[in-house]
Design a protein around this motif. Sequence first.
Motif, short mmCIF file in Angstrom:
data_model
loop_
_atom_site.label_atom_id
_atom_site.label_comp_id
_atom_site.label_asym_id
_atom_site.label_seq_id
_atom_site.Cartn_x
_atom_site.Cartn_y
_atom_site.Cartn_z
N ARG A 54 23.68 67.72 -22.52
CA ARG A 54 24.92 67.10 -22.77
C ARG A 54 25.60 66.63 -21.14
NH1 ARG A 54 30.00 70.05 -25.22
NH2 ARG A 54 31.67 68.43 -25.23
N ILE A 55 25.66 65.53 -20.56
CA ILE A 55 25.75 65.09 -19.27
C ILE A 55 27.29 64.95 -19.30
CG2 ILE A 55 25.36 63.97 -17.32
CD1 ILE A 55 22.94 65.77 -18.04
N ILE A 56 27.97 65.44 -18.57
CA ILE A 56 29.54 65.17 -18.44
C ILE A 56 30.05 64.91 -16.72
CG2 ILE A 56 31.81 66.10 -18.56
CD1 ILE A 56 30.45 67.92 -20.80
N GLY A 57 30.59 63.67 -16.64
CA GLY A 57 31.17 63.36 -15.43
C GLY A 57 32.49 63.69 -15.01
N VAL A 58 32.78 64.17 -14.04
CA VAL A 58 34.39 64.50 -13.53
C VAL A 58 34.76 63.53 -12.44
CG1 VAL A 58 36.21 66.11 -12.77
CG2 VAL A 58 34.32 66.99 -14.52
N GLU A 59 35.65 62.91 -12.50
CA GLU A 59 35.99 61.98 -11.44
C GLU A 59 37.43 61.25 -11.39
OE1 GLU A 59 33.82 60.10 -9.02
OE2 GLU A 59 36.09 59.58 -8.58
N LEU A 60 37.86 61.46 -10.08
CA LEU A 60 39.25 60.93 -9.88
C LEU A 60 39.27 59.26 -10.17
CD1 LEU A 60 41.78 62.22 -8.84
CD2 LEU A 60 40.92 61.85 -6.60
N ASN A 61 38.40 58.54 -9.97
CA ASN A 61 38.58 57.23 -10.19
C ASN A 61 38.26 56.71 -11.68
OD1 ASN A 61 38.12 54.41 -10.28
ND2 ASN A 61 36.57 54.36 -8.44
N PRO A 62 39.44 56.06 -11.95
CA PRO A 62 39.42 55.67 -13.59
C PRO A 62 38.34 54.85 -13.83
CG PRO A 62 41.41 55.08 -12.55
CD PRO A 62 40.61 55.74 -11.48
N ASP A 63 37.79 54.00 -12.95
CA ASP A 63 36.83 53.13 -13.45
C ASP A 63 35.47 54.03 -13.92
OD1 ASP A 63 38.18 51.30 -12.42
OD2 ASP A 63 37.35 50.87 -10.54
N ALA A 64 35.48 55.02 -13.70
CA ALA A 64 34.10 55.98 -14.04
C ALA A 64 34.46 55.87 -15.48
CB ALA A 64 34.29 57.36 -13.30
N LYS A 65 35.49 55.53 -16.22
CA LYS A 65 35.30 55.71 -17.74
C LYS A 65 34.21 54.79 -18.33
CE LYS A 65 38.17 58.56 -19.95
NZ LYS A 65 37.73 59.31 -20.99
N ARG A 66 33.97 53.91 -17.52
CA ARG A 66 32.74 52.86 -18.07
C ARG A 66 31.64 53.48 -18.63
NH1 ARG A 66 30.48 49.12 -14.02
NH2 ARG A 66 28.61 49.03 -15.30
N TRP A 67 31.18 54.67 -17.83
CA TRP A 67 30.00 55.44 -18.26
C TRP A 67 29.94 56.05 -19.60
CZ3 TRP A 67 26.86 53.21 -15.31
CH2 TRP A 67 27.21 52.77 -14.07
N GLU A 68 31.08 56.24 -20.23
CA GLU A 68 31.12 56.54 -21.50
C GLU A 68 30.32 55.72 -22.40
OE1 GLU A 68 35.30 59.26 -21.75
OE2 GLU A 68 35.42 57.23 -22.48
N GLN A 69 30.31 54.18 -22.09
CA GLN A 69 29.49 53.41 -22.95
C GLN A 69 28.10 53.82 -23.04
OE1 GLN A 69 30.45 49.59 -21.44
NE2 GLN A 69 32.75 50.01 -21.61
N GLU A 70 27.78 54.34 -21.98
CA GLU A 70 26.23 54.75 -21.83
C GLU A 70 26.00 56.34 -22.04
OE1 GLU A 70 23.91 52.67 -20.40
OE2 GLU A 70 25.42 51.30 -19.45
N GLY A 71 26.75 56.87 -22.86
CA GLY A 71 26.67 58.06 -23.59
C GLY A 71 26.79 59.10 -22.80
#
Length: 265
Positions: A54-71
């Motif tokens: 399970r790969i989880i990303g934590v980021e201040l930049n809200p643009d990173a939400k786009r990576w949810e589409q990649e699972g």
Amino acid sequence: MNSPYKSSKHSTYFDVYDKLFSPYIGKDITFVEIGVLGGGSLFMWREFFGPQARIIGVELNPDAKRWEQEGFEIFIGSQSDPDFLEKIVREVGDIDIVLDDGGHTYEQQIITTECLLPHIKDGGMLVVEDTHTSYMEGFGLRNRSFIKYAMNMVDRINHRFARLTPNAAEKRAWGISFFESFVVFDVNRKATSVVSAPTENNGEDLHAKDFRHADNQTYETLLKTSKGLSALKAVPGMRAVAKLVRATVSLPSNMKRARKLKEYF
Ligand SMILES: C[S@@+](CC[C@H](N)C(=O)[O-])C[C@H]1O[C@@H](n2cnc3c(N)ncnc32)[C@H](O)[C@@H]1O
């Protein structure tokens, strides 16, 4: 190199990743990377650990939400906000590996370590990357750097042996390792909660002479003399006098030894 999106890592980092993370390949783990930027490293971790991870990303930049589409699971917020980190843990559960590649300020690194270490699973680790920022301008007060914090933790861990009664804070990291630009905190609560005590087997005792002071003749002589005068210990004030005499007599030899070791510091 296979990642379809941008990532930038130092060339010395890959050997460290291999050493630390290889045992987790193909395992059903929860891996959290703080700092997503162009998303490239998320893909690298997925390929490295395999589809079970399970790969989880934590980021201040809200643009990173786009990576949810990649699972990937993405949490938007600041790693220096303890409430945000608590919220992640409430949602995600305990974590096998945290890799902090976020903002790299001492405050961010220290708060992240303090908040997430208690939520690392036994056998897991918290890894702080780019710790060379501890020697650079622009990341916080240098006398409160992350490396200074980590070295203080080293003192706390080793001090445990002397005091035998670890307090709660000392129990949290089992081991700390330093690599170029990395500090790694290993978690093993069972091992850390064992109280250190001398442990002997039942083997035959050949009464080997202990030579531990043999290369310090001044100390040896003092030891022998003080043993010979042990009856005097009962005299009031004698212990303090003996301590003073010991310190004075061994001063030249201690100074010589200190000079010899100076080049290593
Ligand atoms: C070094 S980059 C991450 C690079 C990425 N891990 C890679 O290997 O390609 C650092 C990232 O941390 C993010 N960041 C900075 N401060 C942060 C904070 N307080 N909390 C969470 N993320 C932060 C930045 O927006 C940036 O995207």
